[in-house]
Design a protein around this motif. Structure first.
Motif, PDB file in Angstrom:
ATOM      1  N   GLY A  79     -38.602 -92.887 -70.947  1.00 30.41           N
ATOM      2  CA  GLY A  79     -39.108 -91.963 -71.960  1.00 30.41           C
ATOM      3  C   GLY A  79     -38.357 -90.653 -71.975  1.00 30.41           C
ATOM      4  O   GLY A  79     -37.900 -90.174 -70.929  1.00 30.41           O
ATOM      5  N   ALA A  80     -38.218 -90.083 -73.175  1.00 28.83           N
ATOM      6  CA  ALA A  80     -37.602 -88.764 -73.365  1.00 28.83           C
ATOM      7  C   ALA A  80     -36.223 -88.687 -72.732  1.00 28.83           C
ATOM      8  O   ALA A  80     -35.896 -87.740 -72.019  1.00 28.83           O
ATOM      9  CB  ALA A  80     -38.513 -87.662 -72.828  1.00 28.83           C
ATOM     10  N   ASN A  81     -35.399 -89.710 -73.012  1.00 29.12           N
ATOM     11  CA  ASN A  81     -34.027 -89.744 -72.520  1.00 29.12           C
ATOM     12  C   ASN A  81     -33.952 -89.646 -70.998  1.00 29.12           C
ATOM     13  O   ASN A  81     -33.025 -89.058 -70.435  1.00 29.12           O
ATOM     14  CB  ASN A  81     -33.193 -88.619 -73.150  1.00 29.12           C
ATOM     15  N   GLY A  82     -34.934 -90.228 -70.329  1.00 28.94           N
ATOM     16  CA  GLY A  82     -34.943 -90.246 -68.866  1.00 28.94           C
ATOM     17  C   GLY A  82     -35.623 -89.058 -68.221  1.00 28.94           C
ATOM     18  O   GLY A  82     -35.808 -89.033 -66.999  1.00 28.94           O
ATOM     19  N   SER A  83     -36.030 -88.075 -69.013  1.00 28.60           N
ATOM     20  CA  SER A  83     -36.555 -86.847 -68.412  1.00 28.60           C
ATOM     21  C   SER A  83     -37.953 -87.005 -67.841  1.00 28.60           C
ATOM     22  O   SER A  83     -38.340 -86.262 -66.930  1.00 28.60           O
ATOM     23  CB  SER A  83     -36.529 -85.702 -69.429  1.00 28.60           C
ATOM     24  N   ILE A  84     -38.748 -87.956 -68.333  1.00 33.82           N
ATOM     25  CA  ILE A  84     -40.117 -88.124 -67.826  1.00 33.82           C
ATOM     26  C   ILE A  84     -40.090 -88.592 -66.373  1.00 33.82           C
ATOM     27  O   ILE A  84     -40.719 -87.990 -65.492  1.00 33.82           O
ATOM     28  CB  ILE A  84     -40.902 -89.110 -68.707  1.00 33.82           C
ATOM     29  N   GLY A  85     -39.355 -89.670 -66.113  1.00 37.69           N
ATOM     30  CA  GLY A  85     -39.281 -90.172 -64.749  1.00 37.69           C
ATOM     31  C   GLY A  85     -38.558 -89.226 -63.825  1.00 37.69           C
ATOM     32  O   GLY A  85     -38.949 -89.046 -62.659  1.00 37.69           O
ATOM     33  N   THR A  86     -37.505 -88.590 -64.321  1.00 31.84           N
ATOM     34  CA  THR A  86     -36.726 -87.699 -63.471  1.00 31.84           C
ATOM     35  C   THR A  86     -37.538 -86.461 -63.085  1.00 31.84           C
ATOM     36  O   THR A  86     -37.410 -85.944 -61.972  1.00 31.84           O
ATOM     37  CB  THR A  86     -35.428 -87.288 -64.185  1.00 31.84           C
ATOM     38  N   ALA A 167     -28.955 -96.523 -77.654  1.00 34.85           N
ATOM     39  CA  ALA A 167     -30.116 -96.847 -76.829  1.00 34.85           C
ATOM     40  C   ALA A 167     -31.179 -95.758 -76.882  1.00 34.85           C
ATOM     41  O   ALA A 167     -32.159 -95.808 -76.146  1.00 34.85           O
ATOM     42  CB  ALA A 167     -29.674 -97.063 -75.380  1.00 34.85           C
ATOM     43  N   GLY A 168     -31.005 -94.790 -77.771  1.00 34.70           N
ATOM     44  CA  GLY A 168     -31.987 -93.722 -77.917  1.00 34.70           C
ATOM     45  C   GLY A 168     -31.305 -92.391 -78.159  1.00 34.70           C
ATOM     46  O   GLY A 168     -30.135 -92.188 -77.802  1.00 34.70           O
ATOM     47  N   ASN A 169     -32.012 -91.470 -78.793  1.00 31.25           N
ATOM     48  CA  ASN A 169     -31.476 -90.133 -79.019  1.00 31.25           C
ATOM     49  C   ASN A 169     -31.111 -89.480 -77.690  1.00 31.25           C
ATOM     50  O   ASN A 169     -31.919 -89.406 -76.767  1.00 31.25           O
ATOM     51  CB  ASN A 169     -32.506 -89.262 -79.736  1.00 31.25           C
ATOM     52  N   GLY A 170     -29.884 -88.982 -77.603  1.00 29.65           N
ATOM     53  CA  GLY A 170     -29.436 -88.301 -76.400  1.00 29.65           C
ATOM     54  C   GLY A 170     -28.940 -89.213 -75.306  1.00 29.65           C
ATOM     55  O   GLY A 170     -28.500 -88.726 -74.257  1.00 29.65           O
ATOM     56  N   PRO A 192     -31.185 -94.838 -83.603  1.00 26.87           N
ATOM     57  CA  PRO A 192     -31.569 -94.930 -82.195  1.00 26.87           C
ATOM     58  C   PRO A 192     -32.631 -96.004 -81.964  1.00 26.87           C
ATOM     59  O   PRO A 192     -33.484 -96.252 -82.824  1.00 26.87           O
ATOM     60  CB  PRO A 192     -32.137 -93.537 -81.912  1.00 26.87           C
ATOM     61  N   TYR A 193     -32.572 -96.639 -80.800  1.00 23.41           N
ATOM     62  CA  TYR A 193     -33.555 -97.659 -80.420  1.00 23.41           C
ATOM     63  C   TYR A 193     -34.148 -97.285 -79.067  1.00 23.41           C
ATOM     64  O   TYR A 193     -33.652 -96.381 -78.378  1.00 23.41           O
ATOM     65  CB  TYR A 193     -32.891 -99.038 -80.339  1.00 23.41           C
ATOM     66  N   PHE A 212     -21.365 -98.461 -78.815  1.00 23.63           N
ATOM     67  CA  PHE A 212     -20.734 -98.355 -77.501  1.00 23.63           C
ATOM     68  C   PHE A 212     -21.789 -98.728 -76.471  1.00 23.63           C
ATOM     69  O   PHE A 212     -22.908 -98.192 -76.495  1.00 23.63           O
ATOM     70  CB  PHE A 212     -20.271 -96.920 -77.223  1.00 23.63           C
ATOM     71  N   ASP A 213     -21.458 -99.629 -75.563  1.00 23.70           N
ATOM     72  CA  ASP A 213     -22.419 -99.969 -74.512  1.00 23.70           C
ATOM     73  C   ASP A 213     -21.662-100.490 -73.299  1.00 23.70           C
ATOM     74  O   ASP A 213     -20.447-100.734 -73.360  1.00 23.70           O
ATOM     75  CB  ASP A 213     -23.433-101.003 -75.007  1.00 23.70           C
ATOM     76  N   THR A 214     -22.374-100.662 -72.193  1.00 25.28           N
ATOM     77  CA  THR A 214     -21.726-101.142 -70.984  1.00 25.28           C
ATOM     78  C   THR A 214     -21.269-102.584 -71.174  1.00 25.28           C
ATOM     79  O   THR A 214     -21.926-103.383 -71.845  1.00 25.28           O
ATOM     80  CB  THR A 214     -22.673-101.063 -69.783  1.00 25.28           C
ATOM     81  N   LEU A 215     -20.147-102.906 -70.562  1.00 26.23           N
ATOM     82  CA  LEU A 215     -19.604-104.250 -70.686  1.00 26.23           C
ATOM     83  C   LEU A 215     -20.595-105.291 -70.190  1.00 26.23           C
ATOM     84  O   LEU A 215     -20.769-106.343 -70.815  1.00 26.23           O
ATOM     85  CB  LEU A 215     -18.292-104.355 -69.903  1.00 26.23           C
TER      86      LEU A 215
END
Length: 331
Positions: A79-86, A167-170, A192-193, A212-215
């Protein structure tokens, strides 16, 4: 005789006392050595399950439990570009029992969200850079282009008619996609998804055109003919040695790559950090772990804490400048 016997006993007692000193010192040193046993260790993955960060965390968990003599669990808090868990990790006690496994978008935080409730650098202690990950530019299979120059010509002939997914905004996928579009002068919509998996579904269906995504994330779709590979994001790939990079296609200096790193709350004691670093790096280099991550498109690193700190600082400046130039903000 009695005097000799007394002297012999006294010498023996002194010798025994002297020889016991190093042993006592060893016990004291062992008692002072850091240990995480007796209380679970939690690795927070601030993204959806199934991505490379999640895979890496679960591989670490499987082997660290034995090496640290305690339960090691993985907790997804997206959630929130990873900021919730971080943010949860930033506020956790700095005792080594709560860690985060973050990707390169971790350092985007302050540039994207001025009100971010933590500092991506100051509020964490680096443990190790675990992996680097190749990224690629792929297209929906029906798009009538085979490389970057053909893509640019095709999109420029259709301004505002095509879209790139993320994969999402930001997310790093968003930043790299927008950077490429800006450099190439492309007028494309950004869609964004909630995670890469959802973005891939629409890309394969032709509702978006490139990403663009990881191989490792897109390789199964490429192999199945459901995505078209156009360019490598950074360096040439061992799996596709003839595939040009975006830089080689006319955009020198462009690099799209990700990484995965383990961080702990700020002020985690150095001896605990060193213990975690040593054990995590050892796990990363186990043959089955290495193979699983390399099969997913990752390169094993296993850096020192100091090396990770240098990377975090330099990448926050690099991508912060880029994000501000592109004018991307998150609410």
């Amino acid at each position: 005789m009695t005097s000799f016997f007394q002297r012999l006993v006294a010498a023996a007692v002194c010798g025994a006392a002297f020889s016991a000193l190093p042993l006592a010192g060893a016990h004291a040193a062992a008692a002072d050595a850091p240990s995480l046993a007796g209380k679970p260790v939690r690795i927070v993955v601030p993204y959806a399950a199934g991505g490379l960060a999640d895979i890496t965390a679960r591989l670490l968990s499987d082997h660290l439990s034995t090496r640290l003599n305690t339960t090691v669990m993985v907790e997804n808090r997206p959630g929130a570009n990873g900021s919730i868990g971080t943010a949860l990790v930033a506020k956790a006690p700095p005792d080594g029992h709560t860690l985060a496994l973050v990707v390169s978008s971790h350092v985007f935080g302050k540039s994207l969200m001025p009100d971010l409730p933590f500092d991506p650098i100051k509020d964490f202690t680096p443990v190790t850079l675990a992996t680097r990950t190749a990224m690629v530019l792929v297209a929906t299979p029906d798009l009538p282009v085979k490389n970057v120059p053909e893509l640019i010509s095709y999109v420029k002939a259709r301004p505002n008619q095509l879209a790139f997914a993320s994969a999402g905004n930001g997310s790093n996928v968003h930043i790299f996609g927008q950077s490429f579009a800006d450099l190439a002068g492309l007028r494309m919509a950004h869609v964004p998804y909630k995670g890469s998996a959802a973005a891939h579904v629409d890309l394969m269906a032709g509702r978006t055109q490139i990403v663009f995504d990881t191989l490792g994330a897109v390789q199964p779709h490429i192999a199945a003919g459901k995505m078209k590979l156009l360019a490598a994001g950074a360096d040439r790939l061992p799996l596709y040695p003839d595939l040009p990079t975006v830089a080689e296609a006319g955009f020198p200096g462009f690099r799209a790559e990700s990484w995965g790193a383990v961080i702990a709350p700020a002020n985690t004691p150095p001896d605990v950090v060193n213990l975690l670093n040593r054990e995590i790096v050892a796990v990363l280099n186990l043959p089955p772990v290495r193979k699983r991550l390399e099969d997913a498109g990752a390169q094993i690193v296993g850096s020192s804490p100091a090396e990770l700190q240098t990377l975090l600082v330099s990448e926050e400046k690099k991508y912060g400048d880029l994000i501000r130039t592109m004018g991307i903000k998150l609410d």
